[in-house]
Design a protein around this motif. Sequence first.
Motif, PDB file in Angstrom:
ATOM      1  N   PHE A 187     -64.994 -33.965  -7.129  1.00  0.00           N
ATOM      2  CA  PHE A 187     -64.179 -34.662  -8.115  1.00  0.00           C
ATOM      3  C   PHE A 187     -62.805 -34.024  -8.038  1.00  0.00           C
ATOM      4  O   PHE A 187     -62.662 -32.820  -8.262  1.00  0.00           O
ATOM      5  CB  PHE A 187     -64.797 -34.511  -9.510  1.00  0.00           C
ATOM      6  N   GLU A 188     -61.822 -34.817  -7.646  1.00  0.00           N
ATOM      7  CA  GLU A 188     -60.479 -34.254  -7.509  1.00  0.00           C
ATOM      8  C   GLU A 188     -59.441 -35.135  -8.190  1.00  0.00           C
ATOM      9  O   GLU A 188     -59.547 -36.356  -8.187  1.00  0.00           O
ATOM     10  CB  GLU A 188     -60.114 -34.013  -6.044  1.00  0.00           C
ATOM     11  N   GLY A 189     -58.455 -34.478  -8.776  1.00  0.00           N
ATOM     12  CA  GLY A 189     -57.371 -35.179  -9.445  1.00  0.00           C
ATOM     13  C   GLY A 189     -56.037 -34.578  -9.058  1.00  0.00           C
ATOM     14  O   GLY A 189     -55.908 -33.353  -8.916  1.00  0.00           O
ATOM     15  N   TRP A 190     -55.055 -35.453  -8.904  1.00  0.00           N
ATOM     16  CA  TRP A 190     -53.706 -35.049  -8.497  1.00  0.00           C
ATOM     17  C   TRP A 190     -52.695 -35.657  -9.453  1.00  0.00           C
ATOM     18  O   TRP A 190     -52.853 -36.802  -9.892  1.00  0.00           O
ATOM     19  CB  TRP A 190     -53.444 -35.502  -7.054  1.00  0.00           C
ATOM     20  N   ALA A 191     -51.654 -34.891  -9.761  1.00  0.00           N
ATOM     21  CA  ALA A 191     -50.632 -35.354 -10.703  1.00  0.00           C
ATOM     22  C   ALA A 191     -49.917 -36.592 -10.176  1.00  0.00           C
ATOM     23  O   ALA A 191     -49.631 -37.519 -10.934  1.00  0.00           O
ATOM     24  CB  ALA A 191     -49.629 -34.228 -10.988  1.00  0.00           C
ATOM     25  N   LEU A 192     -49.663 -36.627  -8.893  1.00  0.00           N
ATOM     26  CA  LEU A 192     -48.930 -37.730  -8.259  1.00  0.00           C
ATOM     27  C   LEU A 192     -49.521 -38.033  -6.883  1.00  0.00           C
ATOM     28  O   LEU A 192     -50.096 -37.145  -6.251  1.00  0.00           O
ATOM     29  CB  LEU A 192     -47.458 -37.360  -8.063  1.00  0.00           C
ATOM     30  N   GLN A 193     -49.318 -39.241  -6.410  1.00  0.00           N
ATOM     31  CA  GLN A 193     -49.734 -39.605  -5.056  1.00  0.00           C
ATOM     32  C   GLN A 193     -49.088 -38.673  -4.031  1.00  0.00           C
ATOM     33  O   GLN A 193     -49.716 -38.284  -3.050  1.00  0.00           O
ATOM     34  CB  GLN A 193     -49.378 -41.064  -4.759  1.00  0.00           C
ATOM     35  N   GLU A 194     -47.850 -38.296  -4.279  1.00  0.00           N
ATOM     36  CA  GLU A 194     -47.141 -37.398  -3.364  1.00  0.00           C
ATOM     37  C   GLU A 194     -47.837 -36.046  -3.251  1.00  0.00           C
ATOM     38  O   GLU A 194     -47.845 -35.433  -2.189  1.00  0.00           O
ATOM     39  CB  GLU A 194     -45.681 -37.205  -3.816  1.00  0.00           C
ATOM     40  N   ASP A 195     -48.428 -35.583  -4.368  1.00  0.00           N
ATOM     41  CA  ASP A 195     -49.175 -34.318  -4.332  1.00  0.00           C
ATOM     42  C   ASP A 195     -50.420 -34.445  -3.459  1.00  0.00           C
ATOM     43  O   ASP A 195     -50.731 -33.553  -2.677  1.00  0.00           O
ATOM     44  CB  ASP A 195     -49.571 -33.887  -5.745  1.00  0.00           C
ATOM     45  N   LEU A 196     -51.123 -35.568  -3.587  1.00  0.00           N
ATOM     46  CA  LEU A 196     -52.300 -35.811  -2.750  1.00  0.00           C
ATOM     47  C   LEU A 196     -51.889 -35.907  -1.285  1.00  0.00           C
ATOM     48  O   LEU A 196     -52.538 -35.329  -0.412  1.00  0.00           O
ATOM     49  CB  LEU A 196     -53.026 -37.087  -3.184  1.00  0.00           C
ATOM     50  N   ASP A 197     -50.801 -36.621  -1.019  1.00  0.00           N
ATOM     51  CA  ASP A 197     -50.320 -36.751   0.361  1.00  0.00           C
ATOM     52  C   ASP A 197     -50.001 -35.379   0.961  1.00  0.00           C
ATOM     53  O   ASP A 197     -50.365 -35.094   2.106  1.00  0.00           O
ATOM     54  CB  ASP A 197     -49.088 -37.655   0.426  1.00  0.00           C
ATOM     55  N   ALA A 198     -49.326 -34.526   0.176  1.00  0.00           N
ATOM     56  CA  ALA A 198     -48.980 -33.181   0.652  1.00  0.00           C
ATOM     57  C   ALA A 198     -50.250 -32.351   0.865  1.00  0.00           C
ATOM     58  O   ALA A 198     -50.364 -31.621   1.859  1.00  0.00           O
ATOM     59  CB  ALA A 198     -48.045 -32.500  -0.343  1.00  0.00           C
ATOM     60  N   HIS A 199     -51.206 -32.478  -0.051  1.00  0.00           N
ATOM     61  CA  HIS A 199     -52.493 -31.774   0.087  1.00  0.00           C
ATOM     62  C   HIS A 199     -53.176 -32.157   1.402  1.00  0.00           C
ATOM     63  O   HIS A 199     -53.661 -31.297   2.132  1.00  0.00           O
ATOM     64  CB  HIS A 199     -53.388 -32.126  -1.110  1.00  0.00           C
ATOM     65  N   ASN A 200     -53.200 -33.448   1.688  1.00  0.00           N
ATOM     66  CA  ASN A 200     -53.873 -33.922   2.902  1.00  0.00           C
ATOM     67  C   ASN A 200     -53.201 -33.437   4.179  1.00  0.00           C
ATOM     68  O   ASN A 200     -53.821 -33.473   5.244  1.00  0.00           O
ATOM     69  CB  ASN A 200     -53.981 -35.445   2.891  1.00  0.00           C
ATOM     70  N   GLN A 201     -51.963 -32.967   4.101  1.00  0.00           N
ATOM     71  CA  GLN A 201     -51.257 -32.432   5.268  1.00  0.00           C
ATOM     72  C   GLN A 201     -51.413 -30.917   5.408  1.00  0.00           C
ATOM     73  O   GLN A 201     -50.980 -30.343   6.409  1.00  0.00           O
ATOM     74  CB  GLN A 201     -49.764 -32.790   5.182  1.00  0.00           C
ATOM     75  N   GLN A 202     -52.040 -30.286   4.423  1.00  0.00           N
ATOM     76  CA  GLN A 202     -52.248 -28.837   4.477  1.00  0.00           C
ATOM     77  C   GLN A 202     -53.209 -28.483   5.616  1.00  0.00           C
ATOM     78  O   GLN A 202     -54.155 -29.220   5.889  1.00  0.00           O
ATOM     79  CB  GLN A 202     -52.824 -28.326   3.147  1.00  0.00           C
ATOM     80  N   GLN A 203     -52.973 -27.332   6.228  1.00  0.00           N
ATOM     81  CA  GLN A 203     -53.821 -26.912   7.346  1.00  0.00           C
ATOM     82  C   GLN A 203     -55.272 -26.721   6.918  1.00  0.00           C
ATOM     83  O   GLN A 203     -56.184 -27.053   7.668  1.00  0.00           O
ATOM     84  CB  GLN A 203     -53.277 -25.631   7.986  1.00  0.00           C
ATOM     85  N   HIS A 204     -55.507 -26.229   5.694  1.00  0.00           N
ATOM     86  CA  HIS A 204     -56.897 -26.018   5.267  1.00  0.00           C
ATOM     87  C   HIS A 204     -57.654 -27.343   5.147  1.00  0.00           C
ATOM     88  O   HIS A 204     -58.852 -27.378   5.375  1.00  0.00           O
ATOM     89  CB  HIS A 204     -56.985 -25.196   3.967  1.00  0.00           C
ATOM     90  N   VAL A 205     -56.957 -28.423   4.852  1.00  0.00           N
ATOM     91  CA  VAL A 205     -57.608 -29.739   4.783  1.00  0.00           C
ATOM     92  C   VAL A 205     -57.881 -30.265   6.186  1.00  0.00           C
ATOM     93  O   VAL A 205     -58.979 -30.749   6.474  1.00  0.00           O
ATOM     94  CB  VAL A 205     -56.759 -30.745   3.967  1.00  0.00           C
ATOM     95  N   LYS A 206     -56.910 -30.143   7.057  1.00  0.00           N
ATOM     96  CA  LYS A 206     -57.100 -30.576   8.450  1.00  0.00           C
ATOM     97  C   LYS A 206     -58.247 -29.805   9.109  1.00  0.00           C
ATOM     98  O   LYS A 206     -59.072 -30.392   9.805  1.00  0.00           O
ATOM     99  CB  LYS A 206     -55.803 -30.393   9.238  1.00  0.00           C
TER     100      LYS A 206
END
Length: 107
Positions: free
Chosen positions: A65-84
């Motif tokens: 279950f995950e929540g993000w303040a903004l779509q931009e925050d989710l987009d930035a999260h998805n570009q993090q090395q730990h996510v990749k």
Amino acid sequence: MTDEMPTIKKPAEVWLMPVFRAKAGCESQLRSVLGSLQAESRKDAGCLEYTVFADEQQPGTFVMFEGWALQEDLDAHNQQQHVKDFVEAVKPLLEVPFRVTMLEPLD
């Protein structure tokens, strides 16, 4: 003229529910990889919630279950090395590709 206070529309938060189903024998490995992702992702900017749950009725199934303040925050999260790194590490552990459900809170 009205006595009501003006309301300020809050930016749209983004809520997701990814589901992961482990291959037989890979349950503890998947649990570990998800736990590491949870710890790192909670540090990402804009993270409101990031919690992984084990489904007690379906062994080997994990729900995030995950929540993000903004779509931009989710987009930035998805570009993090730990996510990749997670996306690559989890592929051989899954019975089927993980699915992500977008959620919308009720008013």
